[in-house]
Design an enzyme around this catalytic site. Structure first.
Site, PDB file in Angstrom:
ATOM      1  N   LYS A 205      46.978 -16.025  59.752  1.00 13.09           N
ATOM      2  CA  LYS A 205      47.154 -16.050  58.290  1.00 13.09           C
ATOM      3  C   LYS A 205      48.807 -16.034  57.938  1.00 13.09           C
ATOM      4  O   LYS A 205      49.308 -16.848  57.534  1.00 13.09           O
ATOM      5  CB  LYS A 205      46.453 -15.262  57.645  1.00 13.09           C
ATOM      6  CG  LYS A 205      46.575 -15.331  55.915  1.00 13.09           C
ATOM      7  CD  LYS A 205      45.769 -14.215  55.249  1.00 13.09           C
ATOM      8  CE  LYS A 205      46.101 -14.390  53.692  1.00 13.09           C
ATOM      9  NZ  LYS A 205      45.116 -13.544  53.017  1.00 13.09           N
ATOM     10  N   GLU A 211      51.690  -9.812  67.919  1.00  9.49           N
ATOM     11  CA  GLU A 211      50.781 -10.079  69.236  1.00  9.49           C
ATOM     12  C   GLU A 211      50.592 -11.585  69.349  1.00  9.49           C
ATOM     13  O   GLU A 211      50.664 -12.011  70.402  1.00  9.49           O
ATOM     14  CB  GLU A 211      49.496  -9.449  69.154  1.00  9.49           C
ATOM     15  CG  GLU A 211      49.465  -7.760  69.048  1.00  9.49           C
ATOM     16  CD  GLU A 211      49.577  -7.151  67.571  1.00  9.49           C
ATOM     17  OE1 GLU A 211      50.151  -7.724  66.856  1.00  9.49           O
ATOM     18  OE2 GLU A 211      49.023  -6.234  67.582  1.00  9.49           O
ATOM     19  N   GLY A 262      42.207 -11.830  55.799  1.00 10.16           N
ATOM     20  CA  GLY A 262      41.939 -12.049  57.085  1.00 10.16           C
ATOM     21  C   GLY A 262      40.633 -11.703  57.674  1.00 10.16           C
ATOM     22  O   GLY A 262      40.148 -12.396  58.523  1.00 10.16           O
ATOM     23  N   ARG A 263      39.914 -10.436  57.454  1.00  8.74           N
ATOM     24  CA  ARG A 263      38.992 -10.246  57.727  1.00  8.74           C
ATOM     25  C   ARG A 263      37.682 -11.055  57.167  1.00  8.74           C
ATOM     26  O   ARG A 263      36.347 -10.764  57.415  1.00  8.74           O
ATOM     27  CB  ARG A 263      38.661  -8.560  57.717  1.00  8.74           C
ATOM     28  CG  ARG A 263      38.990  -8.092  56.489  1.00  8.74           C
ATOM     29  CD  ARG A 263      39.060  -6.720  56.282  1.00  8.74           C
ATOM     30  NE  ARG A 263      39.348  -6.247  54.917  1.00  8.74           N
ATOM     31  CZ  ARG A 263      40.699  -5.947  54.774  1.00  8.74           C
ATOM     32  NH1 ARG A 263      41.368  -6.382  55.436  1.00  8.74           N
ATOM     33  NH2 ARG A 263      40.932  -5.357  53.510  1.00  8.74           N
ATOM     34  N   GLU A 348      38.667  -1.577  57.626  1.00 10.67           N
ATOM     35  CA  GLU A 348      39.827  -2.198  57.165  1.00 10.67           C
ATOM     36  C   GLU A 348      39.798  -2.440  55.573  1.00 10.67           C
ATOM     37  O   GLU A 348      40.639  -2.346  55.069  1.00 10.67           O
ATOM     38  CB  GLU A 348      40.448  -3.171  57.793  1.00 10.67           C
ATOM     39  CG  GLU A 348      41.927  -3.621  57.342  1.00 10.67           C
ATOM     40  CD  GLU A 348      42.233  -4.572  58.485  1.00 10.67           C
ATOM     41  OE1 GLU A 348      42.222  -6.016  58.343  1.00 10.67           O
ATOM     42  OE2 GLU A 348      43.275  -4.328  59.311  1.00 10.67           O
ATOM     43  N   HIS A 379      21.773   4.089  77.207  1.00 13.92           N
ATOM     44  CA  HIS A 379      21.704   4.505  78.547  1.00 13.92           C
ATOM     45  C   HIS A 379      23.321   5.187  78.501  1.00 13.92           C
ATOM     46  O   HIS A 379      24.085   5.400  79.815  1.00 13.92           O
ATOM     47  CB  HIS A 379      21.546   3.493  79.797  1.00 13.92           C
ATOM     48  CG  HIS A 379      20.217   3.092  79.764  1.00 13.92           C
ATOM     49  ND1 HIS A 379      19.290   3.994  80.528  1.00 13.92           N
ATOM     50  CD2 HIS A 379      19.649   2.158  79.233  1.00 13.92           C
ATOM     51  CE1 HIS A 379      18.156   3.194  80.409  1.00 13.92           C
ATOM     52  NE2 HIS A 379      18.387   2.143  79.670  1.00 13.92           N
ATOM     53  N   LYS A 494      53.328  -1.347  62.476  1.00 17.57           N
ATOM     54  CA  LYS A 494      54.114  -2.494  62.756  1.00 17.57           C
ATOM     55  C   LYS A 494      55.593  -2.033  62.738  1.00 17.57           C
ATOM     56  O   LYS A 494      56.571  -2.598  63.775  1.00 17.57           O
ATOM     57  CB  LYS A 494      53.837  -3.550  61.955  1.00 17.57           C
ATOM     58  CG  LYS A 494      52.407  -4.003  62.157  1.00 17.57           C
ATOM     59  CD  LYS A 494      52.005  -5.049  61.022  1.00 17.57           C
ATOM     60  CE  LYS A 494      50.644  -5.567  61.166  1.00 17.57           C
ATOM     61  NZ  LYS A 494      50.207  -6.545  60.182  1.00 17.57           N
TER      62      LYS A 494
HETATM   63  O1  F6P Z   1      45.376  -5.744  60.973  1.00 17.69           O
HETATM   64  C1  F6P Z   1      46.028  -6.135  60.140  1.00 17.69           C
HETATM   65  C2  F6P Z   1      45.984  -7.664  59.984  1.00 17.69           C
HETATM   66  O2  F6P Z   1      46.862  -8.128  58.854  1.00 17.69           O
HETATM   67  C3  F6P Z   1      44.658  -8.266  59.637  1.00 17.69           C
HETATM   68  O3  F6P Z   1      44.192  -7.833  58.209  1.00 17.69           O
HETATM   69  C4  F6P Z   1      44.595  -9.491  59.939  1.00 17.69           C
HETATM   70  O4  F6P Z   1      43.332  -9.923  60.179  1.00 17.69           O
HETATM   71  C5  F6P Z   1      45.457  -9.317  61.367  1.00 17.69           C
HETATM   72  O5  F6P Z   1      46.396  -8.329  61.154  1.00 17.69           O
HETATM   73  C6  F6P Z   1      46.022 -10.743  62.036  1.00 17.69           C
HETATM   74  O6  F6P Z   1      46.836 -11.165  60.659  1.00 17.69           O
HETATM   75  P1  F6P Z   1      47.189 -12.655  60.693  1.00 17.69           P
HETATM   76  O7  F6P Z   1      45.944 -13.422  60.584  1.00 17.69           O
HETATM   77  O8  F6P Z   1      48.280 -12.587  59.669  1.00 17.69           O
HETATM   78  O9  F6P Z   1      47.794 -13.015  62.260  1.00 17.69           O
END
Ligand code: F6P
Length: 528
Positions: A205, A211, A262-263, A348, A379, A494
């Protein structure tokens, strides 16, 4: 401009006080007795919504508790906040944004308010664009591998859905989900791929998550150094920040809006991997199932409103019975990633400690969600669930009709789920004198579970199930009076990461505590 009109916080309304009293009175509540007292308990505490059936009868409540929870919902104005969400009000008050993931699955023929007509038009246009693109990829024999590079909501939803809908996935394509910055993941995967037959979906987003951008850059270098041609045909950006995507060198982008959390985003272009996997008709069925659940949440009266009932049960369990976690037990291996998806969705959204006015809370919020598919959990940790010192409610989810033809195996799977829920409730009475061994073999029972049934696991039923989970999360957040739609709690980590990275190798690193500094030395973390 939406201003939260929370007149009274949940812990100040009468129903909250009544529930406190009911908690005291229900200290001796026993599920076994409850069924003896009410032979219609199963019928009373069963509920249905589009494509989903839920048995609440083995939950730790009775009619009085249920009634009082419904009063709590009324006194905390849950439906008012729901209506504000569906109106497009900026109920995400800290970020001053609307919360409209529901608009992503609202079909063309559905009427939306004039104020949302333009947004809906853009949603439908973008949906057509990325579904057309998905069909082109599906028809392209040169692309054999689709790699979604994303994390959190840009990974968990698409990954969960593609796995859950495996029987609908195009067999000629392979789908991979790269999320972690740990290069073991990308290194291992890229060794199995060829640049010219791989399509990378850079899902982010913000298009700035460390990452994702690290993995995207790694993939781009791999593609070019491996002789990849026409990079523009092998990298797609799924983001609300198309400028950053273009700066990365991506020309094909599918956007979405800041009013999609995002979620909550797999209904948007973030769901492109799902659309390539199951095709346009499958993805539209996925959206349609969720839309049906939206309509149920919007229109069903409180007593028959499934998301409301589930969210209220969560309040009873968390704030009155003090359960600290909830174990998710999908008895379908295709739903192996459902617990991980629900973790982000609930924890979250509702892992907060201030209310909509910024005041600290005097009560608990989100529980810990965790779990593994059944029967595997039996198990691994069901020992603790049966005989541990903590009561942990279990949520069973079964699918009546499998996509395979092995009737006996499926009967055994379902029998296991039923038996586990029965064992949690019934326990095993101890007879006579109790030796140490007999006590070790004792099952106290009276442990709660909730039992969800899907007729089949299809795009439509999965869409309905996920929307149900979203709205259930909404209800709990609304009662708690928190903002379920921001996530500032992820920012500090972060920021500190950047501080450490910027000081690798520094003789006198700043703002680094002795432990972290000692560990940096131990790890021999030096600048390149
Ligand atoms: O975990 C923090 C967060 O902003 C989430 O809310 C989101 O889904 C994820 O990192 C990835 O964010 P982006 O889609 O902006 O890379």
């Amino acid at each position: 401009m939406y201003m939260h009109t929370m007149t009274k916080r949940c812990d100040q309304v009468q129903a909250w006080k009544d529930l406190r009293q009911l908690r005291v009175e229900s200290k001796t509540f026993d599920l076994r007795e409850a069924f003896l007292k009410n032979e219609k308990r199963f019928e009373h505490f069963s509920a249905s919504a589009p494509h989903v059936f839920v048995d609440f009868s083995k939950c730790m409540w009775d009619e009085r508790i249920e009634e009082t929870l419904l009063e709590l919902a009324e006194q905390t104005e849950v439906f008012a906040l729901r209506d504000a969400m569906f109106k497009g009000d900026a109920i995400n008050t800290t970020e001053r944004r609307a919360v409209m993931h529901w608009l992503l699955r609202t079909p063309k023929e559905s009427l939306v308010s004039p104020a949302l007509a333009l947004a809906h038009k853009e949603v439908l246009a973008t949906l057509d664009q990325f579904l057309n693109f998905a069909e082109q990829v599906r028809a392209n024999p040169d692309i054999t591998d689709i790699v979604n590079i994303g994390i959190g909501g840009s990974d968990l939803g698409p990954q969960m859905a593609v796995k859950a809908l495996d029987e609908y996935v195009l067999p000629s394509k392979r789908f991979h989900f790269l999320s972690n910055i740990d290069a073991h993941e990308i290194d291992r995967l890229l060794k199995t791929l060829r640049p010219q037959s791989t399509l990378f979906l850079i899902s982010s987003k913000s298009f700035s998550t460390l990452e994702t951008m690290t993995n995207a850059g790694f993939a781009k270098d791999w593609f070019l150094s491996g002789g990849g041609q026409n990079i523009h045909n092998h990298f797609v950006g799924l983001t609300s920040n198309t400028e950053l995507a273009k700066a990365f060198g991506i020309t094909t982008t599918f956007g979405f809006w800041d009013w999609v959390g995002g979620r909550y985003s797999m209904w948007s272009s973030i769901g492109l991997a799902i659309a390539i996997a199951i095709g346009e008709s499958g993805f539209k069925a996925f959206l349609s199932g969720a839309f049906e659940m939206d309509q149920h949440f919007k229109t069903a009266d409180a007593r028959s409103n499934l998301p409301l009932k589930m969210g209220l049960l969560d309040i009873w369990y968390r704030n009155f019975l003090q359960y600290q976690s909830r174990s998710i037990a999908p008895y379908h291996s295709g739903l192996a990633r459902l617990p991980a998806y629900l973790q982000q969705l609930e924890m979250e959204s509702n892992g907060k400690s201030v209310d909509q006015t910024g005041r600290g809370l005097s009560y608990e919020t989100a529980p810990v969600l965790w779990g593994e598919p059944g029967t595997n959990g039996q198990h691994a940790y069901f020992q603790m669930l049966h005989q541990g010192t903590d009561v942990i409610p279990v949520e069973f989810l079964v699918v009546k009709n499998p996509s395979h033809s092995y009737v006996r195996n499926h009967e055994l799977l379902l029998a296991n789920a039923l038996a586990q829920a029965q064992a949690f409730m019934m326990g095993e009475p101890k007879e006579g004198a109790s030796s140490q061994e007999e006590m070790a073999r004792h099952f106290c029972g009276n442990r709660p579970s909730l039992f969800t049934v899907l007729d089949r696991l299809t795009p439509r039923t999965l869409g309905a199930l996920i929307a149900l989970s979203e709205h259930r999360t909404f209800v709990a957040g609304a009662v708690w009076g928190i903002n379920s739609f921001d996530q500032y709690g992820v920012e500090l980590g972060k920021k500190l990461t950047q501080n450490i990275v910027s000081q690798l190798g520094a003789l006198h690193p700043l703002n680094i505590d002795p432990s972290t500094k000692g560990l940096m030395g131990k790890l021999d973390l030096k600048s390149n």
